[in-house]
Design a protein around this motif. Sequence first.
Motif, PDB file in Angstrom:
ATOM      1  N   LYS A 267       2.375  20.023 -10.712  1.00 32.53           N
ATOM      2  CA  LYS A 267       3.520  19.135 -10.493  1.00 32.53           C
ATOM      3  C   LYS A 267       3.123  17.688 -10.761  1.00 32.53           C
ATOM      4  N   GLU A 268       4.140  16.857 -10.938  1.00 26.02           N
ATOM      5  CA  GLU A 268       3.892  15.442 -11.165  1.00 26.02           C
ATOM      6  C   GLU A 268       3.555  14.750  -9.834  1.00 26.02           C
ATOM      7  N   ARG A 269       2.873  13.636  -9.954  1.00 24.70           N
ATOM      8  CA  ARG A 269       2.568  12.833  -8.780  1.00 24.70           C
ATOM      9  C   ARG A 269       3.868  12.260  -8.230  1.00 24.70           C
ATOM     10  N   GLU A 270       4.043  12.331  -6.926  1.00 30.95           N
ATOM     11  CA  GLU A 270       5.268  11.857  -6.314  1.00 30.95           C
ATOM     12  C   GLU A 270       4.995  10.907  -5.154  1.00 30.95           C
ATOM     13  N   PHE A 271       5.942  10.029  -4.956  1.00 31.90           N
ATOM     14  CA  PHE A 271       5.876   9.037  -3.890  1.00 31.90           C
ATOM     15  C   PHE A 271       6.034   9.693  -2.531  1.00 31.90           C
ATOM     16  N   VAL A 272       5.282   9.185  -1.548  1.00 30.53           N
ATOM     17  CA  VAL A 272       5.395   9.671  -0.177  1.00 30.53           C
ATOM     18  C   VAL A 272       5.866   8.556   0.753  1.00 30.53           C
ATOM     19  N   ALA A 273       5.129   7.441   0.759  1.00 31.93           N
ATOM     20  CA  ALA A 273       5.449   6.353   1.684  1.00 31.93           C
ATOM     21  C   ALA A 273       4.739   5.092   1.228  1.00 31.93           C
ATOM     22  N   ALA A 274       5.224   3.941   1.708  1.00 31.20           N
ATOM     23  CA  ALA A 274       4.590   2.678   1.386  1.00 31.20           C
ATOM     24  C   ALA A 274       4.846   1.679   2.497  1.00 31.20           C
ATOM     25  N   ILE A 275       3.979   0.666   2.543  1.00 24.08           N
ATOM     26  CA  ILE A 275       4.086  -0.379   3.569  1.00 24.08           C
ATOM     27  C   ILE A 275       3.579  -1.683   2.996  1.00 24.08           C
TER      28      ILE A 275
ATOM     29  N   TRP B 238       8.903   0.357  -4.840  1.00 21.89           N
ATOM     30  CA  TRP B 238       7.724   0.914  -4.185  1.00 21.89           C
ATOM     31  C   TRP B 238       7.494   2.383  -4.495  1.00 21.89           C
ATOM     32  N   SER B 239       8.506   3.116  -4.870  1.00 21.92           N
ATOM     33  CA  SER B 239       8.338   4.539  -5.166  1.00 21.92           C
ATOM     34  C   SER B 239       7.867   4.792  -6.594  1.00 21.92           C
ATOM     35  N   ARG B 240       7.767   3.751  -7.373  1.00 24.86           N
ATOM     36  CA  ARG B 240       7.376   3.907  -8.775  1.00 24.86           C
ATOM     37  C   ARG B 240       5.860   3.859  -8.922  1.00 24.86           C
ATOM     38  N   ILE B 241       5.311   4.803  -9.669  1.00 28.90           N
ATOM     39  CA  ILE B 241       3.875   4.808  -9.931  1.00 28.90           C
ATOM     40  C   ILE B 241       3.458   3.518 -10.629  1.00 28.90           C
ATOM     41  N   SER B 242       4.304   3.012 -11.496  1.00 23.04           N
ATOM     42  CA  SER B 242       3.960   1.823 -12.283  1.00 23.04           C
ATOM     43  C   SER B 242       3.825   0.562 -11.437  1.00 23.04           C
ATOM     44  N   THR B 243       4.300   0.582 -10.185  1.00 25.23           N
ATOM     45  CA  THR B 243       4.159  -0.577  -9.302  1.00 25.23           C
ATOM     46  C   THR B 243       2.710  -0.801  -8.885  1.00 25.23           C
ATOM     47  N   TYR B 244       1.916   0.238  -8.930  1.00 24.60           N
ATOM     48  CA  TYR B 244       0.581   0.216  -8.349  1.00 24.60           C
ATOM     49  C   TYR B 244      -0.499   0.058  -9.416  1.00 24.60           C
TER      50      TYR B 244
ATOM     51  N   MET C 118       0.846  -1.186   0.000  1.00 24.87           N
ATOM     52  CA  MET C 118       0.000   0.000   0.000  1.00 24.87           C
ATOM     53  C   MET C 118       0.884   1.239   0.000  1.00 24.87           C
ATOM     54  N   GLY C 119       0.665   2.084  -0.969  1.00 19.94           N
ATOM     55  CA  GLY C 119       1.478   3.286  -1.096  1.00 19.94           C
ATOM     56  C   GLY C 119       0.657   4.553  -0.960  1.00 19.94           C
ATOM     57  N   TRP C 120       1.351   5.602  -0.568  1.00 18.41           N
ATOM     58  CA  TRP C 120       0.770   6.951  -0.557  1.00 18.41           C
ATOM     59  C   TRP C 120       1.585   7.817  -1.519  1.00 18.41           C
ATOM     60  N   PHE C 121       0.889   8.539  -2.354  1.00 21.09           N
ATOM     61  CA  PHE C 121       1.488   9.483  -3.280  1.00 21.09           C
ATOM     62  C   PHE C 121       0.789  10.824  -3.100  1.00 21.09           C
ATOM     63  N   ARG C 122       1.405  11.878  -3.638  1.00 24.63           N
ATOM     64  CA  ARG C 122       0.759  13.181  -3.596  1.00 24.63           C
ATOM     65  C   ARG C 122       1.051  13.933  -4.892  1.00 24.63           C
ATOM     66  N   GLN C 123       0.141  14.857  -5.189  1.00 21.31           N
ATOM     67  CA  GLN C 123       0.299  15.651  -6.399  1.00 21.31           C
ATOM     68  C   GLN C 123      -0.129  17.083  -6.103  1.00 21.31           C
ATOM     69  N   ALA C 124       0.825  17.990  -6.225  1.00 21.04           N
ATOM     70  CA  ALA C 124       0.560  19.407  -6.040  1.00 21.04           C
ATOM     71  C   ALA C 124       0.182  20.017  -7.387  1.00 21.04           C
ATOM     72  N   PRO C 125      -0.512  21.137  -7.379  1.00 21.46           N
ATOM     73  CA  PRO C 125      -0.921  21.766  -8.646  1.00 21.46           C
ATOM     74  C   PRO C 125       0.274  22.050  -9.539  1.00 21.46           C
TER      75      PRO C 125
ATOM     76  N   PHE D 167      -3.027  10.535  -2.570  1.00 24.31           N
ATOM     77  CA  PHE D 167      -3.652   9.339  -3.117  1.00 24.31           C
ATOM     78  C   PHE D 167      -3.090   8.098  -2.439  1.00 24.31           C
ATOM     79  N   CYS D 168      -3.937   7.137  -2.170  1.00 21.22           N
ATOM     80  CA  CYS D 168      -3.414   5.833  -1.787  1.00 21.22           C
ATOM     81  C   CYS D 168      -3.515   4.896  -2.987  1.00 21.22           C
ATOM     82  N   ALA D 169      -2.670   3.885  -2.965  1.00 18.12           N
ATOM     83  CA  ALA D 169      -2.583   2.978  -4.093  1.00 18.12           C
ATOM     84  C   ALA D 169      -2.220   1.587  -3.598  1.00 18.12           C
ATOM     85  N   ALA D 170      -2.608   0.576  -4.364  1.00 17.14           N
ATOM     86  CA  ALA D 170      -2.313  -0.816  -4.029  1.00 17.14           C
ATOM     87  C   ALA D 170      -1.570  -1.460  -5.189  1.00 17.14           C
ATOM     88  N   GLY D 171      -0.517  -2.182  -4.869  1.00 19.64           N
ATOM     89  CA  GLY D 171       0.259  -2.824  -5.916  1.00 19.64           C
ATOM     90  C   GLY D 171       1.077  -3.968  -5.368  1.00 19.64           C
TER      91      GLY D 171
END
Length: 124
Positions: free
Chosen positions: A43-51, A105-111, A34-41, A94-98
């Motif tokens: 800007k690209e979506r970026e990795f925050v944390a995962a578990i 884990w920091s890659r968007i494509s993992t999820y 389970m990952g958390w990402f964020r996207q500011a106006p 955003f949360c994501a599952a992958g």
Amino acid sequence: QVQLVESGGGLVQAGGSLRLSCAASGRTFSNYVMGWFRQAPGKEREFVAAINWPGSTHYEDSVKGRFTVSRDNAKNTVYLQMNSLKPEDTAVYFCAAGRGPLVFWSRISTYDYWGQGTQVTVSS
């Protein structure tokens, strides 16, 4: 299929705290990282944390020591506790599952599955 619903966002002053939740339904929750990402106006979506299920965690450098990711497998929920918030933490989270090894884990494509996002605004 996994459905993810985030909650807990809002407006907070710099230095404050928020806890985001992500409730999952569908396939076996424990199978997924389970990952958390964020996207500011603007800007690209970026990795925050995962578990992962056993509880191994990985954080983006700028949030280390301030954010804590955790999961409750019995409740199919993952959390992001955010302390010492800064204006630059303002974003849609955003949360994501992958699935995949920690190195990915920091890659968007993992999820494979994503929630709709929740807005976090930190005022200065």
